[in-house]
Structure formats: C-alpha cells, structure tokens
Design an enzyme around this catalytic site. Structure first.
Site, mmCIF file in Angstrom:
data_model
loop_
_atom_site.group_PDB
_atom_site.id
_atom_site.type_symbol
_atom_site.label_atom_id
_atom_site.label_comp_id
_atom_site.label_asym_id
_atom_site.label_seq_id
_atom_site.Cartn_x
_atom_site.Cartn_y
_atom_site.Cartn_z
ATOM 1 C CG HIS A 1 9.729 -1.019 -2.641
ATOM 2 N ND1 HIS A 1 9.785 0.150 -3.356
ATOM 3 C CD2 HIS A 1 8.721 -1.742 -3.176
ATOM 4 C CE1 HIS A 1 8.830 0.138 -4.293
ATOM 5 N NE2 HIS A 1 8.174 -1.008 -4.198
ATOM 6 N N GLY B 1 4.928 2.163 -10.877
ATOM 7 C CA GLY B 1 4.115 3.377 -10.824
ATOM 8 C C GLY B 1 4.089 4.157 -12.125
ATOM 9 C CD1 TRP C 1 -2.423 -1.680 -0.089
ATOM 10 C CD2 TRP C 1 -3.211 -1.143 1.935
ATOM 11 N NE1 TRP C 1 -3.592 -2.365 0.093
ATOM 12 C CE2 TRP C 1 -4.107 -2.053 1.331
ATOM 13 C CE3 TRP C 1 -3.499 -0.674 3.217
ATOM 14 C CZ2 TRP C 1 -5.265 -2.505 1.964
ATOM 15 C CZ3 TRP C 1 -4.655 -1.122 3.852
ATOM 16 C CH2 TRP C 1 -5.528 -2.023 3.229
ATOM 17 C CD GLU D 1 8.389 -4.292 -6.609
ATOM 18 O OE1 GLU D 1 7.228 -4.670 -6.471
ATOM 19 O OE2 GLU D 1 8.816 -3.217 -6.141
ATOM 20 N N GLY E 1 1.366 -2.437 -6.249
ATOM 21 C CA GLY E 1 1.253 -1.133 -5.604
ATOM 22 C C GLY E 1 -0.116 -0.537 -5.858
ATOM 23 N N GLY E 2 -0.197 0.367 -6.821
ATOM 24 C CA GLY E 2 -1.408 1.144 -7.075
ATOM 25 C C GLY E 2 -2.681 0.311 -7.164
ATOM 26 C CD GLU F 1 8.045 3.240 -4.221
ATOM 27 O OE1 GLU F 1 7.443 2.992 -3.171
ATOM 28 O OE2 GLU F 1 7.539 3.055 -5.357
#
Ligand code: 13P
Length: 253
Positions: free
Chosen positions: A96, A174, A10, A168, A235-236, A98
């Site tokens: 991750h 994204g 999330w 990933e 994700g999204g 990010e």
C-alpha cells in the site's frame, strides 16, 4: 468474465473488537443477497479475530493490511504470513502507498512479501500507483511499469492469475480527488497490457485489477462500469456499513 472484488481497507480505524463487530453486525445483513462480488474486510490486526468470528457464516472474507516475509523469529512488531493463514485470513494487502511512503517499503521488500504470501496460500492484493508530481510530469506509465517489474519479479503465470492488483494513484487516496473513470481505465488497460507482454493474453484477461482512491457511493458506479476496472479497494468510505454496501452494489455486474 472477471468477478468484481471490493476490499475494505480500514487502515488504522476500528481496531477494537467491539468497533469492528458493531460495523459488521450492521453490514452483514445488507450484503446477504450479493452474489457476484467478492467482499474482503481488512481490519487492523487487533480486530482480525473478532472480524473472522463475526463473518464466519457469510461469504465475506478477511484480510490483513500487511505482513512480514519471515515465518517466525526475532522480528519485533511483525506478523508472519503463516500466522494470518492459520487464524483464517485469506487475503493480505501488500505494498500500500502508505506502507511505501510512511514506512519506506521498497518494491524489493514487497516482492519478498508477495512470494511468501503466495507460499502460504494467502491471496495478495498488491498496490501500485504514482505520485502527483509523477503524473504531472507525464511519468505515470513509466512509474507503473517500473513498479510492476520490480514488485512482480519472479512471479509465475499461475501465481499472477491469483493476485489482485490494486491501482491506487497516490494523489487520489484520502484526498477526495478521485481519478476520473477515464484516467483510471487508461492505467488499468496499461497494466493489463504489461501483464499480456510479460505473461500472455489469457493471464491478462484473468487477472483482477481494482481501483483505489476516494471511492464513494456517488462515484463508484461510473468507475466500475469501465471494462477493465474489477472493483475497488476502499478506505474512508468502507468504515460505514451503508456506504460500503452502496459501493458493493455498484460493483454488481
Ligand atoms: P480512500 O478510499 O480513503 O481514498 O483510501 C483508498 C485506499 O488507500 C484504499 O487502500
């Protein structure tokens, strides 16, 4: 036969208990008959307790999106693996992109976290993946091999079998630009071969490798049909009950 696993990352969304609960109350009845897919919800820390409580009589498991490698101490803002384990989390996402790119996490740091997560009986979902420039220069496999060697340094065979590897590609996260099933499968085969070379064939056959990056209900099935793609980290599209459910349905073998 590897059981597919779908993780809902999330990210920094649905961080209040009521937002998490609202989504889950809609989602839980949808997946009550799903049997051969593991489902993990990874909300922000502030919604973990509510998520655990809401899914408690279901097969849905809960994970955190990050953790630190110390057990306790003067580490302002950090969360320890034993905190997560003690409240009932079973999974933790580590490395991750990010975290790597925005918060400067290195392979060495992720390796320390990975060892501590395993020590605490958390199941790590470890992310690896290349940048667009690296792919365009033809360096994807070198980057993946290097990340693998550093991130999994010192991890034993029995431990590796429990870990979920998430491939990933950063350019697909994204962006709406999903890797094609063939592009993803090629790297999943490559990662499995690294596991075989570094460990053995049995470990390579057992370890689950998820794909992540712009998975949607419309592209999930063709990705999950590939032999070496054992589900996804979403994700999204994991923020809405219906789209997450559709993706999970697509992972059923
Ligand atoms: P998106 O599905 O939003 O591209 O995010 C993928 C991801 O980073 C999952 O961890």
């Amino acid at each position: 036969m590897r059981k597919p696993i779908i993780g809902a990352n999330w990210k920094m969304h649905k961080g209040t208990p009521s937002e998490a609960e609202e989504m889950l109350v809609e989602f839980i009845p949808m997946v009550k008959d799903i049997k051969n897919v593991d489902i993990v919800i990874a909300p922000p820390y502030t919604a973990i307790l509510k998520t655990l409580d809401t899914v408690k009589n279901t097969t849905i498991k809960v994970g955190a999106q990050n953790m630190y490698y110390e057990e306790k101490g003067a580490f302002t803002g950090e969360i320890s693996p034993s905190f997560l384990k003690k409240i009932g989390c079973q999974y933790v996402i580590l490395g991750h992109s990010e975290r790597r790119n925005i918060f400067n996490e290195t392979d060495e740091l992720i390796n320390k976290k990975l060892k501590k997560a395993l020590d605490n009986n958390l199941i790590p979902i470890v992310c690896i993946g290349e940048h667009l420039e690296e792919r365009e220069k033809g360096n994807t496999k070198n980057v993946i091999k290097n990340q693998f060697n550093l991130t999994f340094d010192g991890i034993r065979k029995e431990q590796l079998k429990k870990i979920i590897i998430a491939y990933e590609p950063i350019w697909a996260i994204g962006t709406g630009r999903t890797a094609t099933p063939e592009q993803a499968e090629e790297i999943h085969v490559f990662i499995r071969k690294i596991v075989e070379d570094e460990y053995d064939k049995d470990t390579a056959e057992q370890v689950r490798i998820q794909y992540g990056g712009s998975i949607k209900p419309s592209n999930a099935k063709e990705l999950f049909n590939k032999v070496n793609i054992d589900g996804g980290l979403v994700g999204g599209a994991s923020l809405q009950a219906e789209s997450l459910y559709q993706i999970i349905k697509a992972a059923e073998k």
